[in-house]
Motif scaffolding. Structure first.
Motif, PDB file in Angstrom:
ATOM      1  N   TYR A   1       0.863  -1.178   0.000  1.00  0.00           N
ATOM      2  CA  TYR A   1       0.000   0.000   0.000  1.00  0.00           C
ATOM      3  C   TYR A   1       0.900   1.228   0.000  1.00  0.00           C
ATOM      4  CZ  TYR A   1      -3.683  -3.225   1.622  1.00  0.00           C
ATOM      5  OH  TYR A   1      -4.572  -4.269   1.748  1.00  0.00           O
ATOM      6  N   LEU A   2       0.616   2.162  -0.889  1.00  0.00           N
ATOM      7  CA  LEU A   2       1.348   3.429  -0.956  1.00  0.00           C
ATOM      8  C   LEU A   2       0.390   4.552  -0.583  1.00  0.00           C
ATOM      9  CD1 LEU A   2       3.597   5.391  -1.677  1.00  0.00           C
ATOM     10  CD2 LEU A   2       3.089   5.012  -4.092  1.00  0.00           C
ATOM     11  N   ILE A   3       0.712   5.246   0.478  1.00  0.00           N
ATOM     12  CA  ILE A   3      -0.127   6.330   0.979  1.00  0.00           C
ATOM     13  C   ILE A   3       0.575   7.658   0.718  1.00  0.00           C
ATOM     14  CG2 ILE A   3      -1.239   7.332   3.019  1.00  0.00           C
ATOM     15  CD1 ILE A   3      -1.202   4.517   4.261  1.00  0.00           C
ATOM     16  N   GLY A   4      -0.131   8.609   0.143  1.00  0.00           N
ATOM     17  CA  GLY A   4       0.392   9.958  -0.043  1.00  0.00           C
ATOM     18  C   GLY A   4      -0.477  10.940   0.724  1.00  0.00           C
ATOM     19  N   ILE A   5       0.094  11.634   1.687  1.00  0.00           N
ATOM     20  CA  ILE A   5      -0.642  12.597   2.502  1.00  0.00           C
ATOM     21  C   ILE A   5      -0.102  13.993   2.222  1.00  0.00           C
ATOM     22  CG2 ILE A   5      -1.185  13.337   4.850  1.00  0.00           C
ATOM     23  CD1 ILE A   5      -1.099  10.472   5.724  1.00  0.00           C
ATOM     24  N   VAL A   6      -0.973  14.872   1.742  1.00  0.00           N
ATOM     25  CA  VAL A   6      -0.580  16.248   1.445  1.00  0.00           C
ATOM     26  C   VAL A   6      -0.663  17.071   2.718  1.00  0.00           C
ATOM     27  CG1 VAL A   6      -1.036  18.298   0.045  1.00  0.00           C
ATOM     28  CG2 VAL A   6      -1.479  16.026  -0.896  1.00  0.00           C
ATOM     29  N   LEU A   7       0.463  17.669   3.096  1.00  0.00           N
ATOM     30  CA  LEU A   7       0.534  18.488   4.297  1.00  0.00           C
ATOM     31  C   LEU A   7       0.814  19.935   3.908  1.00  0.00           C
ATOM     32  CD1 LEU A   7       2.795  16.122   6.430  1.00  0.00           C
ATOM     33  CD2 LEU A   7       0.319  16.359   6.595  1.00  0.00           C
ATOM     34  N   SER A   8      -0.024  20.835   4.376  1.00  0.00           N
ATOM     35  CA  SER A   8       0.229  22.248   4.126  1.00  0.00           C
ATOM     36  C   SER A   8       1.303  22.724   5.075  1.00  0.00           C
ATOM     37  CB  SER A   8      -1.046  23.069   4.323  1.00  0.00           C
ATOM     38  OG  SER A   8      -1.437  23.046   5.681  1.00  0.00           O
ATOM     39  N   GLY A   9       2.157  23.582   4.578  1.00  0.00           N
ATOM     40  CA  GLY A   9       3.220  24.098   5.436  1.00  0.00           C
ATOM     41  C   GLY A   9       4.060  25.103   4.696  1.00  0.00           C
TER      42      GLY A   9
ATOM     43  N   ILE B   1      -0.028  14.761  14.191  1.00  0.00           N
ATOM     44  CA  ILE B   1       0.161  16.151  13.749  1.00  0.00           C
ATOM     45  C   ILE B   1      -0.644  17.116  14.620  1.00  0.00           C
ATOM     46  CG2 ILE B   1      -0.322  17.760  11.854  1.00  0.00           C
ATOM     47  CD1 ILE B   1       0.359  15.466   9.936  1.00  0.00           C
ATOM     48  N   ASP B   2      -1.863  16.719  14.983  1.00  0.00           N
ATOM     49  CA  ASP B   2      -2.722  17.588  15.787  1.00  0.00           C
ATOM     50  C   ASP B   2      -2.191  17.760  17.207  1.00  0.00           C
ATOM     51  OD1 ASP B   2      -4.394  17.899  13.645  1.00  0.00           O
ATOM     52  OD2 ASP B   2      -5.885  16.434  14.321  1.00  0.00           O
TER      53      ASP B   2
ATOM     54  N   LYS C   1      -1.084  21.041   8.461  1.00  0.00           N
ATOM     55  CA  LYS C   1      -2.399  20.394   8.437  1.00  0.00           C
ATOM     56  C   LYS C   1      -2.470  19.449   7.239  1.00  0.00           C
ATOM     57  CE  LYS C   1      -4.927  24.250  10.561  1.00  0.00           C
ATOM     58  NZ  LYS C   1      -6.035  25.237  10.387  1.00  0.00           N
ATOM     59  N   ILE C   2      -3.305  18.421   7.347  1.00  0.00           N
ATOM     60  CA  ILE C   2      -3.526  17.505   6.232  1.00  0.00           C
ATOM     61  C   ILE C   2      -4.531  18.128   5.271  1.00  0.00           C
ATOM     62  CG2 ILE C   2      -4.396  15.246   5.543  1.00  0.00           C
ATOM     63  CD1 ILE C   2      -3.416  14.113   8.145  1.00  0.00           C
ATOM     64  N   LYS C   3      -4.178  18.203   4.000  1.00  0.00           N
ATOM     65  CA  LYS C   3      -5.060  18.771   2.979  1.00  0.00           C
ATOM     66  C   LYS C   3      -5.654  17.722   2.050  1.00  0.00           C
ATOM     67  CE  LYS C   3      -3.910  22.476   0.796  1.00  0.00           C
ATOM     68  NZ  LYS C   3      -3.156  23.458  -0.023  1.00  0.00           N
ATOM     69  N   GLY C   4      -5.008  16.580   1.949  1.00  0.00           N
ATOM     70  CA  GLY C   4      -5.522  15.583   1.019  1.00  0.00           C
ATOM     71  C   GLY C   4      -4.819  14.250   1.168  1.00  0.00           C
ATOM     72  N   VAL C   5      -5.412  13.231   0.580  1.00  0.00           N
ATOM     73  CA  VAL C   5      -4.877  11.874   0.685  1.00  0.00           C
ATOM     74  C   VAL C   5      -4.985  11.167  -0.660  1.00  0.00           C
ATOM     75  CG1 VAL C   5      -5.252   9.593   1.683  1.00  0.00           C
ATOM     76  CG2 VAL C   5      -5.394  11.596   3.140  1.00  0.00           C
ATOM     77  N   GLY C   6      -3.924  10.451  -1.018  1.00  0.00           N
ATOM     78  CA  GLY C   6      -3.939   9.587  -2.200  1.00  0.00           C
ATOM     79  C   GLY C   6      -3.485   8.194  -1.799  1.00  0.00           C
TER      80      GLY C   6
ATOM     81  N   THR D   1     -11.231  12.254   4.874  1.00  0.00           N
ATOM     82  CA  THR D   1     -10.885  13.562   4.311  1.00  0.00           C
ATOM     83  C   THR D   1     -11.888  14.623   4.737  1.00  0.00           C
ATOM     84  OG1 THR D   1     -12.032  12.950   2.255  1.00  0.00           O
ATOM     85  CG2 THR D   1      -9.655  12.633   2.323  1.00  0.00           C
ATOM     86  N   GLY D   2     -13.119  14.194   5.040  1.00  0.00           N
ATOM     87  CA  GLY D   2     -14.101  15.146   5.550  1.00  0.00           C
ATOM     88  C   GLY D   2     -13.770  15.663   6.942  1.00  0.00           C
ATOM     89  N   GLU D   3     -12.866  14.947   7.633  1.00  0.00           N
ATOM     90  CA  GLU D   3     -12.475  15.342   8.985  1.00  0.00           C
ATOM     91  C   GLU D   3     -11.245  16.253   8.999  1.00  0.00           C
ATOM     92  OE1 GLU D   3     -11.821  11.684  11.010  1.00  0.00           O
ATOM     93  OE2 GLU D   3     -13.926  11.044  10.924  1.00  0.00           O
ATOM     94  N   PHE D   4     -10.620  16.446   7.859  1.00  0.00           N
ATOM     95  CA  PHE D   4      -9.381  17.250   7.828  1.00  0.00           C
ATOM     96  C   PHE D   4      -9.699  18.728   8.008  1.00  0.00           C
ATOM     97  CE2 PHE D   4      -7.419  13.852   4.852  1.00  0.00           C
ATOM     98  CZ  PHE D   4      -7.263  13.003   5.938  1.00  0.00           C
TER      99      PHE D   4
END
Length: 266
Positions: A102-110, A169-170, A233-238, A263-266
């Protein structure tokens, strides 16, 4: 196009060429070479691209300064500058009879200054278990934290991983011992002059202003103590699933529903 020559050792006659820019796999990655193309392909699909800047090429050599054939340094049409990620959640499947991951990509704003400390903080927490590998790329204003989980046991590990990363992160509380561990992990990536220069120029291209400040532990510590300076913060997930069989329609729908809820909880 700019070329930088870095002499690693006095003896021997060899050299390697590296490109420093906002490329797919910067120096701070732990993934196996066999997964490099998988991560590149996934991130290129997940992140929309815009051509922006001209890269710097590093020629790392030992012995005498090499005469590099200009054909060995690819002609530059500008480096890829990642701008926007695809609509989230982003989900891919790939059939491979020889691999399961499984490859998870998490977009983090910063901001640029957030990238290094946050990555190694996450690396320390989530990437040191067996059969787990990580990487980070810059996507312009944001960063993408990639996690590869080899031979996963079931789909629930995807939700668990994402939720644990969000919770971590939180929760901004972090001990100085943990901060020191992250700093030591960062410093351990410098094994010679070449790896240092690659890190430095990669950092410049990834919008990290004065990356050399992070060589001082006090600056690293100050980053985590400055609560007002952190806006991660997390902005998105792939997600990319590679397996010898495709998910059933029921499992695919359930995973999509889980990702939509997360993603609705981000």
């Amino acid at each position: 196009m700019k070329s930088v020559y870095v002499k690693n050792y006095k003896y021997g006659e060899n050299y390697s060429i590296y490109k420093a820019d906002e490329h797919e796999l910067p120096v701070w990655c732990s993934i196996k070479d066999t997964y490099a193309n998988v991560v590149k392909k996934f991130n290129n699909d997940f992140i929309k691209k815009e051509t922006k800047t001209i890269p710097t090429f590093l020629v790392c050599y030992s012995g005498n300064t090499p005469v590099v054939n200009t054909q060995e340094i690819e002609s530059s049409n500008g480096s890829v500058y990642r701008k926007n990620f695809q609509q989230t959640p982003f989900l891919q499947e790939e059939f491979n009879p020889y691999s399961k991951l499984y490859l998870i990509g998490i977009v983090l704003s910063g901001k640029g200054k957030d990238i290094l400390p946050e990555y190694f903080n996450l690396y320390k927490e989530f990437c040191m278990e067996e059969k787990t590998e990580c990487c980070m790329i810059n996507s312009g204003q944001d960063m993408v934290f990639n996690v590869i989980i080899e031979h996963p046991y079931d789909l629930s590990i995807i939700e668990k991983t994402i939720k644990n990363i969000k919770k971590f992160i939180d929760n901004r509380g972090i001990s100085e011992d943990d901060i020191k561990t992250g700093f030591n992990l960062f410093k351990s990536t410098f094994v010679d002059k070449c790896s240092f220069e690659r890190w430095y120029y990669d950092s410049i291209y990834m919008n990290i202003v004065k990356p050399e400040i992070f060589l001082d532990y006090n600056n690293w510590l100050a980053y985590f103590k400055d609560e007002n300076g952190q806006e991660i913060k997390i902005k998105g997930v792939g997600i990319k699933i590679i397996d010898s069989k495709r998910l059933s329609p029921q499992d695919f729908a359930a995973l999509k529903g889980t990702l939509n809820r997360l993603t609705g909880e981000f």
